[in-house]
Design a protein around this motif. Structure first.
Motif, PDB file in Angstrom:
ATOM      1  N   ILE A  54      35.642  48.673  25.834  1.00  0.00           N
ATOM      2  CA  ILE A  54      34.529  49.414  26.438  1.00  0.00           C
ATOM      3  C   ILE A  54      35.062  50.358  27.513  1.00  0.00           C
ATOM      4  CG2 ILE A  54      32.391  49.209  27.737  1.00  0.00           C
ATOM      5  CD1 ILE A  54      31.964  46.471  26.337  1.00  0.00           C
ATOM      6  N   ARG A  89      45.438  47.387  37.734  1.00  0.00           N
ATOM      7  CA  ARG A  89      44.602  46.190  37.758  1.00  0.00           C
ATOM      8  C   ARG A  89      45.212  45.092  38.617  1.00  0.00           C
ATOM      9  NH1 ARG A  89      40.710  45.086  34.149  1.00  0.00           N
ATOM     10  NH2 ARG A  89      39.964  46.842  32.930  1.00  0.00           N
ATOM     11  N   LYS A 124      43.265  42.871  28.490  1.00  0.00           N
ATOM     12  CA  LYS A 124      43.442  43.542  29.763  1.00  0.00           C
ATOM     13  C   LYS A 124      43.310  42.508  30.868  1.00  0.00           C
ATOM     14  CE  LYS A 124      40.326  46.634  28.675  1.00  0.00           C
ATOM     15  NZ  LYS A 124      39.442  47.804  28.779  1.00  0.00           N
ATOM     16  N   THR A 125      44.054  42.764  31.950  1.00  0.00           N
ATOM     17  CA  THR A 125      44.094  41.818  33.050  1.00  0.00           C
ATOM     18  C   THR A 125      42.863  42.005  33.928  1.00  0.00           C
ATOM     19  OG1 THR A 125      46.480  41.924  32.987  1.00  0.00           O
ATOM     20  CG2 THR A 125      45.515  41.129  35.015  1.00  0.00           C
ATOM     21  N   GLU A 183      39.869  37.636  27.869  1.00  0.00           N
ATOM     22  CA  GLU A 183      40.568  38.927  27.747  1.00  0.00           C
ATOM     23  C   GLU A 183      41.816  38.990  28.609  1.00  0.00           C
ATOM     24  OE1 GLU A 183      38.009  42.340  28.014  1.00  0.00           O
ATOM     25  OE2 GLU A 183      37.371  41.896  25.971  1.00  0.00           O
ATOM     26  N   PRO A 190      26.859  45.894  33.615  1.00  0.00           N
ATOM     27  CA  PRO A 190      28.090  45.415  34.238  1.00  0.00           C
ATOM     28  C   PRO A 190      28.878  46.588  34.839  1.00  0.00           C
ATOM     29  CG  PRO A 190      27.933  44.645  31.959  1.00  0.00           C
ATOM     30  CD  PRO A 190      26.815  45.621  32.177  1.00  0.00           C
ATOM     31  N   PRO A 234      32.864  46.984  36.290  1.00  0.00           N
ATOM     32  CA  PRO A 234      34.080  46.174  36.435  1.00  0.00           C
ATOM     33  C   PRO A 234      34.550  46.110  37.881  1.00  0.00           C
ATOM     34  CG  PRO A 234      34.603  48.322  35.510  1.00  0.00           C
ATOM     35  CD  PRO A 234      33.109  48.238  35.570  1.00  0.00           C
TER      36      PRO A 234
END
Ligand SMILES: Nc1ncnc2c1ncn2[C@@H]1O[C@H](COP(=O)(O)OP(=O)(O)OP(=O)(O)O)[C@@H](O)[C@H]1O
Ligand SMILES: O=c1[nH]c(=O)c2[nH+]cn([C@@H]3O[C@H](COP(=O)(O)O)[C@@H](O)[C@H]3O)c2[nH]1
Ligand SMILES: NC(=O)CC[C@H](N)C(=O)O
Ligand SMILES: [Mg+2]
Length: 511
Positions: free
Chosen positions: A508, A297, A342-343, A332, A388, A390
């Motif tokens: 998710i 990430r 989470k980043t 988040e 959505p 990511p």
């Protein structure tokens, strides 16, 4: 925020529902922002809030590192509503006593209202409320009265007869059926709010703010084709016109045909400057050999910015970067009070040496609110209701190391999953549905031959805002079609599993 805009502040003491409180306020057409509990009083006052709401939180007021706010806030005359920890803190700081309750209350409780005026105005004497606390008020501060109680909580709602109120239960959650009326009684009845804010006003305000900040200078907008960045781009475009250039990055982690479709849609429907950059080689090179999800990430977050910098250089001097960041991305990624879950590439994943000033008009909103803004702006429904996807894309759905081979497998499997859900007419009912390529290989038998190949997981969830989610009860026949098609049509896969965990405890995405 805009000058002189009626607003309410939620002071966040680390509660699970702080963002829900803010939403409820915005649903009452009042602009609302969440600030950390230790925001200096001057900063709070500079926003001229009509009211302040103290959120709940995991701490106990009598524990050593309990979060506290500036005590002088109680002398300002601003109406304050304390919820759960927020009420306990108000009580504690003003001289009352809070102790561990004899019987903690979690879940449903019956509230008996003693004083129907004020926050319970117009409501029944007996109300169902939702509780989550282990501490209770034992003695009230001077000047306070009990407004309501439950069987186990003698002071379940309190007030000082003027501007200070507290409730032990959570009026912001759906399980407190009259919660909305209670909050509205506080906001309108006590604090005198008018409720003139709306999505339309929001758009106008954001346009004005961007104009003020950017003036005649230039900005880039990171455009993914998703609803958040599309809405951010439309707002920024209204503010800046041709001084805005949108950049769509193909990082090699997109879904099947996605790059082509996004560029077509935007060239077709919007008259904005758009540059599509094929940066797949550089992203995939940097991801070689990387297996840790957070490392992936951060690399992606940094590489996005490097690509934007390179493009900016070609366009002359560009000081601003518009992103479609939403509130869940922010929380988040971790805040002063909230843990890192989470980043998100666009928040926690940004490099230290970022040379752009960020413009994030949607930073305080949730997805469904952004969708309403999108409709307001005339964004086509196919974009507004798109699931959505990511920013780090398939990199967080290929578990472990990302390779071109694995990406190709996942792309095909994912396309089948989406196609089948759409065919079954269920796309609109789901928050997200997608395939994950696990790092697990298992043995199968196909055409009388032994196979040893990858396992694909299907993930489908329902959700209101992405903060919590439930796994979708997809029909068996649909799951069967997906499974059969994936194993038959996608070489390299011999097994399909269905993810039946909710969020929490899972998230998710798988990484
Ligand atoms: N491929 C991309 N190219 C350029 N910018 C991107 C890309 N992917 C993500 N971004 C930027 O990162 C932000 C966050 O991504 P995120 O996926 O949360 O939002 P979105 O793509 O706009 O909407 P959605 O959540 O519906 O997919 C985007 O709003 C956009 O500014
Ligand atoms: O732009 C984004 N950048 C990211 O780094 C990111 N990580 C997760 N997501 C999306 O956020 C929602 C919540 O995801 P999780 O339950 O996996 O945390 C879900 O809708 C996810 O798809 C991201 N979006
Ligand atoms: N939900 C909360 O705000 C909890 C407050 C406090 N920790 C209690 O248990 O009473
Ligand atoms: Mg996206």
């Amino acid at each position: 925020m805009i000058k002189d805009q009626e607003n309410v502040i939620v002071l966040d003491f680390g509660g699970q529902y702080s963002q829900l409180i803010a939403r409820r306020v915005r649903e009452a057409n009042i602009y609302c922002e969440i600030l950390p509990y230790n925001t200096p009083l001057d900063e709070i006052l500079s926003r001229k809030p009509k009211a302040v709401i103290f959120s709940g939180g995991p701490a106990s007021v009598y524990s050593e590192n309990a979060p506290v706010c500036d005590k002088r806030i109680f002398d300002t005359g601003i109406p304050i509503l304390g919820i759960c920890y927020g009420m306990q803190l108000m009580c504690h700081m003003l001289g009352g006593r809070v102790e561990p309750a004899e019987t903690p209350e979690y879940g449903r409780a019956e509230l008996m209202v003693d004083e129907e005026d004020g926050i319970f105005s117009g409501l029944e004497k007996n109300l169902t409320v939702w509780m989550s606390h282990g501490d209770s008020i034992i003695t009230l501060p001077e000047g306070f009265r009990t407004l309501a109680r439950t069987k186990n909580t003698p002071h379940a709602a309190i007030g000082n007869g003027r501007n200070l109120f507290g409730v032990q239960f959570h009026p912001e959650v759906a399980h407190t059926p009259r919660g909305k009326e209670i909050l509205n009684n506080f906001l309108f009845g006590i604090a005198g709010c008018i409720g003139s804010w709306s999505m339309k006003a929001f758009v106008e305000e954001q346009i004005q703010l961007i104009r003020q900040r950017v003036g005649n200078r230039k900005a880039l907008c990171a455009l993914s084709g998703g609803v958040d960045s599309s809405v951010a781009a439309l707002i920024a475009h209204r503010a800046l016109g041709d001084n805005l250039t949108c950049i769509f990055v193909d990082h090699g982690l997109l879904r099947k045909d996605e790059a082509r479709k996004v560029v077509e849609t935007f060239k077709d429907k919007f008259h904005m400057n758009l540059i599509a950059v094929d940066a797949s080689d550089r992203f995939l090179k940097r991801l070689e050999g990387v297996t840790d999800p957070e490392a992936k990430r951060r690399i992606i977050g940094e590489e996005f910015i490097r690509v934007f910098e390179d493009e900016a250089k070609k366009l002359g001097k560009i000081d601003f970067l518009v992103q479609g960041t939403l509130y869940p991305d922010v929380i988040e990624s971790g805040t002063q009070t909230a843990a890192v879950i989470k980043t998100h590439h666009n928040v926690g994943g940004l490099p230290q040496d970022l040379n752009f000033e960020l413009i994030e008009p949607l930073r305080d909103l949730f997805k469904d609110e952004v969708r309403r803004v999108g409709l307001q702006l005339g964004l086509p429904e196919e974009i507004v209701y798109r699931h959505p996807f990511p920013g780090p894309g398939l990199a967080v759905r290929v578990l472990g190391e990302v390779t071109r081979e694995k990406l190709a497998i996942l792309r095909e499997a994912d396309a089948i999953v989406t196609e089948e859900v759409k065919k079954a007419g269920l796309y609109g009912e789901l928050w997200q549905v997608f395939a994950v390529l696990t790092d697990v290989k298992s043995v199968g038998v196909m055409g009388d031959e032994r196979t040893y190949a990858y396992t694909v997981a299907i993930r489908a969830v329902t959700s209101e805002d992405g903060m919590t989610a439930d796994w979708a009860r997809l029909p068996y026949d649909l799951l069967d079609n997906m499974s059969t098609r994936i194993v038959n049509e996608v070489p390299g896969v011999n097994r399909v599993v269905y993810d039946i965990t909710s969020k929490p405890p899972a998230t998710i995405e798988w990484e």
